[in-house]
Design a protein around this motif. Sequence first.
Motif, PDB file in Angstrom:
ATOM      1  N   TYR A 332      44.531  -5.147  -1.857  1.00 25.01           N
ATOM      2  CA  TYR A 332      44.916  -6.182  -2.849  1.00 25.01           C
ATOM      3  C   TYR A 332      46.067  -6.994  -2.285  1.00 25.01           C
ATOM      4  O   TYR A 332      45.986  -6.631  -0.950  1.00 25.01           O
ATOM      5  CB  TYR A 332      46.501  -5.222  -3.718  1.00 25.01           C
ATOM      6  N   ILE A 333      46.842  -7.614  -3.079  1.00 24.19           N
ATOM      7  CA  ILE A 333      47.509  -8.894  -2.114  1.00 24.19           C
ATOM      8  C   ILE A 333      48.796  -8.468  -1.331  1.00 24.19           C
ATOM      9  O   ILE A 333      48.537  -7.040  -2.198  1.00 24.19           O
ATOM     10  CB  ILE A 333      48.255  -9.259  -3.364  1.00 24.19           C
ATOM     11  N   THR A 334      49.259  -9.404  -0.230  1.00 24.91           N
ATOM     12  CA  THR A 334      50.055  -8.536   0.473  1.00 24.91           C
ATOM     13  C   THR A 334      50.827  -7.782   0.068  1.00 24.91           C
ATOM     14  O   THR A 334      51.924  -7.819   0.348  1.00 24.91           O
ATOM     15  CB  THR A 334      50.305 -10.017   1.628  1.00 24.91           C
ATOM     16  N   LEU A 335      51.091  -6.650   0.857  1.00 21.82           N
ATOM     17  CA  LEU A 335      52.204  -5.569   0.559  1.00 21.82           C
ATOM     18  C   LEU A 335      53.402  -6.168  -0.971  1.00 21.82           C
ATOM     19  O   LEU A 335      54.147  -5.448  -0.811  1.00 21.82           O
ATOM     20  CB  LEU A 335      53.105  -5.892   1.873  1.00 21.82           C
ATOM     21  N   GLY A 336      52.091  -5.781  -1.738  1.00 23.83           N
ATOM     22  CA  GLY A 336      52.428  -6.134  -3.304  1.00 23.83           C
ATOM     23  C   GLY A 336      52.396  -4.511  -3.951  1.00 23.83           C
ATOM     24  O   GLY A 336      52.304  -3.938  -3.102  1.00 23.83           O
ATOM     25  N   ASP A 337      52.644  -4.706  -5.005  1.00 27.71           N
ATOM     26  CA  ASP A 337      52.339  -3.048  -5.418  1.00 27.71           C
ATOM     27  C   ASP A 337      51.287  -3.752  -6.999  1.00 27.71           C
ATOM     28  O   ASP A 337      51.283  -3.001  -7.763  1.00 27.71           O
ATOM     29  CB  ASP A 337      53.722  -3.692  -7.277  1.00 27.71           C
ATOM     30  N   SER A 338      50.539  -4.772  -6.688  1.00 28.85           N
ATOM     31  CA  SER A 338      49.312  -4.554  -7.508  1.00 28.85           C
ATOM     32  C   SER A 338      48.097  -3.521  -6.985  1.00 28.85           C
ATOM     33  O   SER A 338      46.790  -3.946  -6.760  1.00 28.85           O
ATOM     34  CB  SER A 338      48.500  -6.227  -7.203  1.00 28.85           C
ATOM     35  N   VAL A 339      48.886  -2.534  -7.337  1.00 28.20           N
ATOM     36  CA  VAL A 339      47.605  -1.833  -7.164  1.00 28.20           C
ATOM     37  C   VAL A 339      47.760  -0.073  -8.463  1.00 28.20           C
ATOM     38  O   VAL A 339      48.470   0.155  -7.367  1.00 28.20           O
ATOM     39  CB  VAL A 339      47.570  -0.785  -5.822  1.00 28.20           C
ATOM     40  N   TYR A 340      47.086  -1.008  -9.545  1.00 27.85           N
ATOM     41  CA  TYR A 340      47.307   0.143 -11.009  1.00 27.85           C
ATOM     42  C   TYR A 340      46.518   1.375 -11.063  1.00 27.85           C
ATOM     43  O   TYR A 340      46.015   0.973 -11.525  1.00 27.85           O
ATOM     44  CB  TYR A 340      47.564  -1.287 -11.866  1.00 27.85           C
ATOM     45  N   LEU A 341      46.676   1.973 -10.124  1.00 32.74           N
ATOM     46  CA  LEU A 341      45.750   2.539  -9.791  1.00 32.74           C
ATOM     47  C   LEU A 341      46.824   4.159 -10.368  1.00 32.74           C
ATOM     48  O   LEU A 341      47.745   4.695  -9.305  1.00 32.74           O
ATOM     49  CB  LEU A 341      45.069   3.385  -8.419  1.00 32.74           C
ATOM     50  N   ASP A 342      46.259   5.177 -10.389  1.00 37.30           N
ATOM     51  CA  ASP A 342      47.273   6.884 -11.359  1.00 37.30           C
ATOM     52  C   ASP A 342      47.802   7.698  -9.546  1.00 37.30           C
ATOM     53  O   ASP A 342      48.146   8.752  -9.067  1.00 37.30           O
ATOM     54  CB  ASP A 342      46.217   7.334 -11.914  1.00 37.30           C
ATOM     55  N   ASN A 343      46.633   6.995  -8.102  1.00 45.32           N
ATOM     56  CA  ASN A 343      46.593   7.972  -7.355  1.00 45.32           C
ATOM     57  C   ASN A 343      47.149   7.216  -6.020  1.00 45.32           C
ATOM     58  O   ASN A 343      47.278   7.512  -4.955  1.00 45.32           O
ATOM     59  CB  ASN A 343      45.458   9.127  -7.349  1.00 45.32           C
ATOM     60  N   SER A 344      48.072   6.245  -6.551  1.00 44.90           N
ATOM     61  CA  SER A 344      48.480   5.388  -5.418  1.00 44.90           C
ATOM     62  C   SER A 344      49.985   6.491  -5.539  1.00 44.90           C
ATOM     63  O   SER A 344      51.190   5.913  -6.390  1.00 44.90           O
ATOM     64  CB  SER A 344      48.611   3.941  -6.135  1.00 44.90           C
ATOM     65  N   GLN A 345      50.415   6.494  -4.298  1.00 42.51           N
ATOM     66  CA  GLN A 345      51.407   7.513  -4.516  1.00 42.51           C
ATOM     67  C   GLN A 345      53.161   6.865  -3.335  1.00 42.51           C
ATOM     68  O   GLN A 345      52.607   5.956  -2.520  1.00 42.51           O
ATOM     69  CB  GLN A 345      51.080   8.760  -3.523  1.00 42.51           C
ATOM     70  N   MET A 346      53.596   7.750  -3.158  1.00 40.57           N
ATOM     71  CA  MET A 346      54.947   7.193  -1.932  1.00 40.57           C
ATOM     72  C   MET A 346      54.787   6.757  -0.577  1.00 40.57           C
ATOM     73  O   MET A 346      54.765   6.002  -0.352  1.00 40.57           O
ATOM     74  CB  MET A 346      56.022   8.253  -1.851  1.00 40.57           C
ATOM     75  N   TYR A 347      52.859   7.191   0.013  1.00 41.44           N
ATOM     76  CA  TYR A 347      52.757   6.828   1.361  1.00 41.44           C
ATOM     77  C   TYR A 347      51.103   6.587   1.072  1.00 41.44           C
ATOM     78  O   TYR A 347      50.783   5.438   1.765  1.00 41.44           O
ATOM     79  CB  TYR A 347      53.206   7.987   2.238  1.00 41.44           C
ATOM     80  N   SER A 348      50.617   7.033   1.001  1.00 41.71           N
ATOM     81  CA  SER A 348      48.708   6.679   0.551  1.00 41.71           C
ATOM     82  C   SER A 348      49.006   6.407  -1.093  1.00 41.71           C
ATOM     83  O   SER A 348      49.491   6.309  -1.448  1.00 41.71           O
ATOM     84  CB  SER A 348      48.295   7.723   1.102  1.00 41.71           C
ATOM     85  N   ASP A 349      47.862   5.415  -0.478  1.00 43.58           N
ATOM     86  CA  ASP A 349      47.131   5.191  -1.949  1.00 43.58           C
ATOM     87  C   ASP A 349      45.916   5.904  -2.653  1.00 43.58           C
ATOM     88  O   ASP A 349      44.981   5.211  -3.349  1.00 43.58           O
ATOM     89  CB  ASP A 349      46.923   3.361  -1.824  1.00 43.58           C
ATOM     90  N   PHE A 350      45.426   6.632  -1.600  1.00 38.58           N
ATOM     91  CA  PHE A 350      44.132   6.924  -1.653  1.00 38.58           C
ATOM     92  C   PHE A 350      43.163   6.570  -2.291  1.00 38.58           C
ATOM     93  O   PHE A 350      42.156   6.383  -2.594  1.00 38.58           O
ATOM     94  CB  PHE A 350      44.710   8.475  -2.625  1.00 38.58           C
ATOM     95  N   ASN A 351      42.430   5.012  -1.466  1.00 40.10           N
ATOM     96  CA  ASN A 351      41.944   4.170  -1.965  1.00 40.10           C
ATOM     97  C   ASN A 351      40.969   4.038  -0.847  1.00 40.10           C
ATOM     98  O   ASN A 351      40.484   2.116  -0.059  1.00 40.10           O
ATOM     99  CB  ASN A 351      42.766   2.720  -2.071  1.00 40.10           C
ATOM    100  N   GLY A 352      40.622   4.440   0.511  1.00 46.14           N
ATOM    101  CA  GLY A 352      39.758   4.673   1.469  1.00 46.14           C
ATOM    102  C   GLY A 352      38.298   4.435   1.000  1.00 46.14           C
ATOM    103  O   GLY A 352      38.326   4.873  -0.443  1.00 46.14           O
ATOM    104  N   PRO A 353      37.776   4.103   1.922  1.00 45.98           N
ATOM    105  CA  PRO A 353      36.132   3.986   1.474  1.00 45.98           C
ATOM    106  C   PRO A 353      35.557   4.880   1.290  1.00 45.98           C
ATOM    107  O   PRO A 353      35.279   6.228   1.621  1.00 45.98           O
ATOM    108  CB  PRO A 353      35.547   3.308   2.571  1.00 45.98           C
ATOM    109  N   GLY A 354      34.969   4.972  -0.254  1.00 46.57           N
ATOM    110  CA  GLY A 354      34.314   6.404  -1.032  1.00 46.57           C
ATOM    111  C   GLY A 354      35.151   7.260  -1.304  1.00 46.57           C
ATOM    112  O   GLY A 354      34.514   8.497  -1.754  1.00 46.57           O
ATOM    113  N   GLU A 355      36.468   7.006  -1.056  1.00 47.57           N
ATOM    114  CA  GLU A 355      36.786   8.158  -1.257  1.00 47.57           C
ATOM    115  C   GLU A 355      37.331   8.638  -2.707  1.00 47.57           C
ATOM    116  O   GLU A 355      37.282   7.865  -4.076  1.00 47.57           O
ATOM    117  CB  GLU A 355      38.606   7.908  -0.414  1.00 47.57           C
ATOM    118  N   ARG A 356      37.608  10.416  -2.716  1.00 49.47           N
ATOM    119  CA  ARG A 356      37.531  10.737  -4.584  1.00 49.47           C
ATOM    120  C   ARG A 356      38.809  11.943  -4.294  1.00 49.47           C
ATOM    121  O   ARG A 356      38.402  11.990  -2.875  1.00 49.47           O
ATOM    122  CB  ARG A 356      36.311  11.858  -4.479  1.00 49.47           C
ATOM    123  N   SER A 357      39.350  11.512  -4.635  1.00 55.22           N
ATOM    124  CA  SER A 357      40.778  11.796  -5.140  1.00 55.22           C
ATOM    125  C   SER A 357      40.858  13.018  -6.142  1.00 55.22           C
ATOM    126  O   SER A 357      40.570  12.457  -7.591  1.00 55.22           O
ATOM    127  CB  SER A 357      42.276  10.748  -4.339  1.00 55.22           C
TER     128      SER A 357
END
Length: 465
Positions: A332-357
């Motif tokens: 998503y856009i440079t260090l912004g907050d445009s990651v409207y996903l339920d498992n975007s946490q304080m440290y990790s976004d849990f958004n890696g390739p092929g990731e299930r969380s």
Amino acid sequence: MCPHKKTPLRTIKSCIPHLKESTPVIHAFRFTPLFVALAATMPLHAQADEAEGFVEGAHLDVLSRNYYLNRNQLQRGNHDNREWGQGFIGKFESGFTQGTVGFGLDAHAMLGLKLDGGGGTAGSSILPYHYKYDGELGKAPDSFSNAGAAIKLKAFDTVLRAGDLFLTNPVIAGGETRMLPQTFRGVSLTNNSIDGLQLEGGQASFTKLYNQSGHKRIGATYGNLPDDRESRHLNWAGAAWAPVEGFTSSLYAAELKDVWNQYYLDLDYTWQLADGVSLNPGLHYYHTQDTGDALLGSIDNNTYSLHLALGVGNHTVTAVYQRVNGNTPFDYITLGDSVYLDNSQMYSDFNGPGERSWKLKYAYDFAGVGMPGLTTAVSYSRGKLDLSKVDPASAGYSNWYSADGDNARHWERDMDLAYVFQQGSLKDLSVLLRWASHRGSQGYAQVDNNVDEYRVIVEYPLNVF
């Protein structure tokens, strides 16, 4: 997988933005077909609303934000990044002049003061950073500041803004996760002619990051653009719709020039089962596809999250499943907050390739025991991903490749405790305590650190007029 999202009393991310800063540049806006098409479809009322007046409708607000962040990086021998600062954010918004077309002005000024952040402890991303000759982070400056403005025009229920903007939507949202907020330089258009429906669109070419004074070209958070190439701008258009009580939805499309096309859909409904009992299912979905010169290489990424929340009285329990389908991370856009996903946490976004969380979260409002203003939340997230399928020759994401990363795993625990004063001389003063602990397997180590992180955020809003 570091940074994100939302104001300090919402989700907060963390990352050291190792990005080059450029001097502020005023860029000529170019109205692309996406932007023009959106403007052409915006409905207009037959008669203009009565304007409040430029002065009569004006207001000035100042937010004082005191921010302490301590990030203990265990993989670096318990190396602490500790910074403490005091920020002031002033926002002026005028009303609109009388007439069929009203004119107005929005302006802001920000000041950040260093309270602590010496050599060897700097780099948490609260304050600006610089590298010493030996490559180590040096002391942060004693202060940094920024100011900007946007002109605005209103015709009927449509508002056009051009200049420095605060943006918040699923495809371009400024980071509110540090002492000072992120802004964008561009143009935006919004329309609210139909009750329950908001249409918007725009174009942005530059961004001011939350710990910098100057502007840089807009780009990606995780992808590494070529040294000699940058994306020229981001175009976006979208609609947010709330037709009935309890139901919300939105649909957005964005183009990061010569990088990606990104599409977003969400559906959310709160079902009142009984007095004090509610059920809230929801879906967030992104599709990202490379476009133009494909500066970050081939991208074909489908990412979604599903949540189900049960509220009983002052208790809320939420379960989340999130999935990334693709051999690149969700970006998503440079260090912004445009990651409207339920498992975007304080440290990790849990958004890696092929990731299930997965995530399980419990929240409680102490108003139920006679302590209004006091809330808490605890959550546990766990993810599994496959880094061995990342293209090692990728133009933008080769740093994610790991030959032994076919079974990479990580987890994060988060806890928040917040209190907002309800009355007296401290009314509206808020105190937020945050703690996160993140750990990853050996195959995941190149992506994110093992960290323990603590934050203390004290905010006081003041309405000057």
